[in-house]
Design a protein around this motif. Structure first.
Motif, mmCIF file in Angstrom:
data_model
loop_
_atom_site.group_PDB
_atom_site.id
_atom_site.type_symbol
_atom_site.label_atom_id
_atom_site.label_comp_id
_atom_site.label_asym_id
_atom_site.label_seq_id
_atom_site.Cartn_x
_atom_site.Cartn_y
_atom_site.Cartn_z
ATOM 1 N N HIS A 165 94.540 -30.031 15.135
ATOM 2 C CA HIS A 165 95.308 -30.012 16.373
ATOM 3 C C HIS A 165 94.471 -29.447 17.518
ATOM 4 O O HIS A 165 93.783 -28.434 17.355
ATOM 5 N N SER A 166 94.517 -30.099 18.655
ATOM 6 C CA SER A 166 93.665 -29.738 19.784
ATOM 7 C C SER A 166 93.903 -28.307 20.265
ATOM 8 O O SER A 166 92.951 -27.575 20.580
ATOM 9 N N LEU A 167 95.162 -27.882 20.336
ATOM 10 C CA LEU A 167 95.452 -26.535 20.815
ATOM 11 C C LEU A 167 94.909 -25.496 19.843
ATOM 12 O O LEU A 167 94.307 -24.494 20.261
ATOM 13 N N PHE A 168 95.097 -25.721 18.557
ATOM 14 C CA PHE A 168 94.588 -24.788 17.543
ATOM 15 C C PHE A 168 93.070 -24.667 17.652
ATOM 16 O O PHE A 168 92.506 -23.575 17.556
ATOM 17 N N GLN A 169 92.405 -25.795 17.867
ATOM 18 C CA GLN A 169 90.954 -25.792 17.950
ATOM 19 C C GLN A 169 90.460 -24.997 19.159
ATOM 20 O O GLN A 169 89.502 -24.222 19.055
ATOM 21 N N ILE A 170 91.128 -25.155 20.289
ATOM 22 C CA ILE A 170 90.731 -24.421 21.485
ATOM 23 C C ILE A 170 90.958 -22.930 21.304
ATOM 24 O O ILE A 170 90.147 -22.096 21.709
ATOM 25 N N ILE A 171 92.060 -22.577 20.661
ATOM 26 C CA ILE A 171 92.371 -21.164 20.421
ATOM 27 C C ILE A 171 91.293 -20.508 19.571
ATOM 28 O O ILE A 171 90.802 -19.419 19.897
ATOM 29 N N ILE A 172 90.902 -21.158 18.473
ATOM 30 C CA ILE A 172 89.961 -20.510 17.564
ATOM 31 C C ILE A 172 88.532 -20.514 18.096
ATOM 32 O O ILE A 172 87.749 -19.615 17.764
ATOM 33 N N GLU A 173 88.173 -21.481 18.934
ATOM 34 C CA GLU A 173 86.811 -21.471 19.447
ATOM 35 C C GLU A 173 86.662 -20.594 20.683
ATOM 36 O O GLU A 173 85.547 -20.337 21.118
ATOM 37 N N ARG A 174 87.787 -20.106 21.235
ATOM 38 C CA ARG A 174 87.721 -19.219 22.390
ATOM 39 C C ARG A 174 88.208 -17.804 22.057
ATOM 40 O O ARG A 174 88.467 -17.014 22.955
ATOM 41 N N MET A 175 88.343 -17.477 20.782
ATOM 42 C CA MET A 175 88.829 -16.156 20.404
ATOM 43 C C MET A 175 87.858 -15.066 20.867
ATOM 44 O O MET A 175 86.643 -15.275 20.948
ATOM 45 N N GLU A 176 88.410 -13.908 21.170
ATOM 46 C CA GLU A 176 87.629 -12.731 21.552
ATOM 47 C C GLU A 176 88.187 -11.540 20.770
ATOM 48 O O GLU A 176 89.039 -10.800 21.260
ATOM 49 N N LEU A 177 87.695 -11.373 19.559
ATOM 50 C CA LEU A 177 88.282 -10.402 18.640
ATOM 51 C C LEU A 177 88.136 -8.961 19.104
ATOM 52 O O LEU A 177 88.899 -8.092 18.684
ATOM 53 N N GLU A 178 87.163 -8.687 19.979
ATOM 54 C CA GLU A 178 87.010 -7.311 20.458
ATOM 55 C C GLU A 178 88.220 -6.840 21.262
ATOM 56 O O GLU A 178 88.459 -5.633 21.397
ATOM 57 N N SER A 179 89.013 -7.788 21.764
ATOM 58 C CA SER A 179 90.228 -7.420 22.491
ATOM 59 C C SER A 179 91.244 -6.727 21.591
ATOM 60 O O SER A 179 92.130 -6.019 22.079
ATOM 61 N N LEU A 180 91.110 -6.913 20.275
ATOM 62 C CA LEU A 180 92.053 -6.301 19.343
ATOM 63 C C LEU A 180 91.973 -4.779 19.334
ATOM 64 O O LEU A 180 92.875 -4.115 18.826
ATOM 65 N N PHE A 181 90.902 -4.228 19.891
ATOM 66 C CA PHE A 181 90.822 -2.773 19.999
ATOM 67 C C PHE A 181 91.948 -2.217 20.871
ATOM 68 O O PHE A 181 92.290 -1.043 20.794
ATOM 69 N N GLY A 182 92.523 -3.087 21.704
ATOM 70 C CA GLY A 182 93.655 -2.664 22.523
ATOM 71 C C GLY A 182 94.850 -2.258 21.681
ATOM 72 O O GLY A 182 95.693 -1.467 22.129
ATOM 73 N N ILE A 183 94.935 -2.795 20.455
ATOM 74 C CA ILE A 183 96.025 -2.407 19.554
ATOM 75 C C ILE A 183 95.914 -0.926 19.210
ATOM 76 O O ILE A 183 96.908 -0.187 19.222
#
Length: 261
Positions: free
Chosen positions: A103-121
């Motif tokens: 699915h196009s939306l899923f693909q865009i989401i996973i290729e643009r992820m920025e996992l360092e933002s999870l430190f905000g949790i």
């Protein structure tokens, strides 16, 4: 299972790439923490001149801000679609996306992820923990389940709104975007909606429901019984908006005309 496997494979490749430039990743994490600290300082400055804000205490506002950081961090990590219009529509990268069997939306989401933002949790949990101690809040075993549901609801509200905004690009390939404006409006969800006038309160509840990312779900844990109805509606609102967003996206993909002239 196929999509889960693809997700973790992308995540592994992302971590390998980011760890090649550790300094850049550390700088980004520190920048995010400083930005969050500035917002927290702003709250402290406001309450340096008053004891209450329309009946809300300083520590209650701090708790709401801490809660807001959790869904916002997840959103920032997995829905980084700020430049979708220019990158995928104007520059034609959507052509590449549509040639792949996922699915196009899923693909865009996973290729643009920025996992360092999870430190905000972590930051959000620390802020909530501090405010909880100051307010002497009591929690029950089922609050953990409700917390997860409400956080996911907030993530889906944010994601739904911005996916719908990105979907507009399928009909309009102009470079201009209202993403930055919407991002600024989203910040109003960090504060109790009853400090605004009725028009803004209505918009933040039913039109652009950013209040369901911060104040409404946080009100449950603050034991604000008059807000319980809104708090428990948070997961429902999230499902509604993410469903509408995916439907609009799927329709928009059929209208995509490609990058040719």
């Amino acid at each position: 299972m196929f999509y889960i496997s693809i997700f973790f494979q992308y995540m592994a490749q992302y971590m390998k790439t980011r760890l090649q430039y550790r300094s850049d990743m550390v700088v980004e994490i520190i920048s995010d923490l400083l930005f969050q600290a500035v917002n927290l300082i702003f709250i402290l400055v406001v309450f340096g001149h008053t004891q209450f804000l329309n009946g809300w205490t300083r520590d209650e506002i701090i708790f709401i801000y801490g809660f807001f950081l959790v869904p916002f961090a997840i959103f920032g990590a997995f829905f980084n679609i700020w430049d979708f219009n220019e990158r995928y529509i104007v520059k034609g990268e959507m052509d590449r996306i549509l040639t792949r069997p996922i699915h196009s939306l899923f693909q865009i989401i996973i290729e643009r992820m920025e996992l360092e933002s999870l430190f905000g949790i972590i930051t959000g949990m620390i802020v909530m923990g501090y405010a909880s101690i100051q307010l002497q809040l009591t929690f029950y075993w089922y609050d953990a389940i409700l917390f997860i549901l409400m956080v996911l609801g907030g993530v889906f509200v944010y994601a739904g709104i911005f996916i719908m905004l990105a979907s507009i690009g399928f009909w309009s390939d102009a470079r201009t975007s209202i993403m930055p404006t919407m991002y600024n409006i989203g910040n109003y969800g960090r504060y109790p909606v009853d400090i605004y006038n009725n028009v803004i309160k209505f918009v933040l509840t039913w039109i652009l429901p950013f209040a369901f990312v911060g104040v409404y779900p946080a009100a449950y844990f603050l034991r604000k019984e008059e807000w319980y109805g809104y708090a428990f509606f948070t997961p429902v609102m999230g499902l509604i908006f993410i469903t509408l967003a995916v439907l609009l996206w799927n329709i928009g993909v059929t209208k995509y005309r490609g990058a040719g002239n």
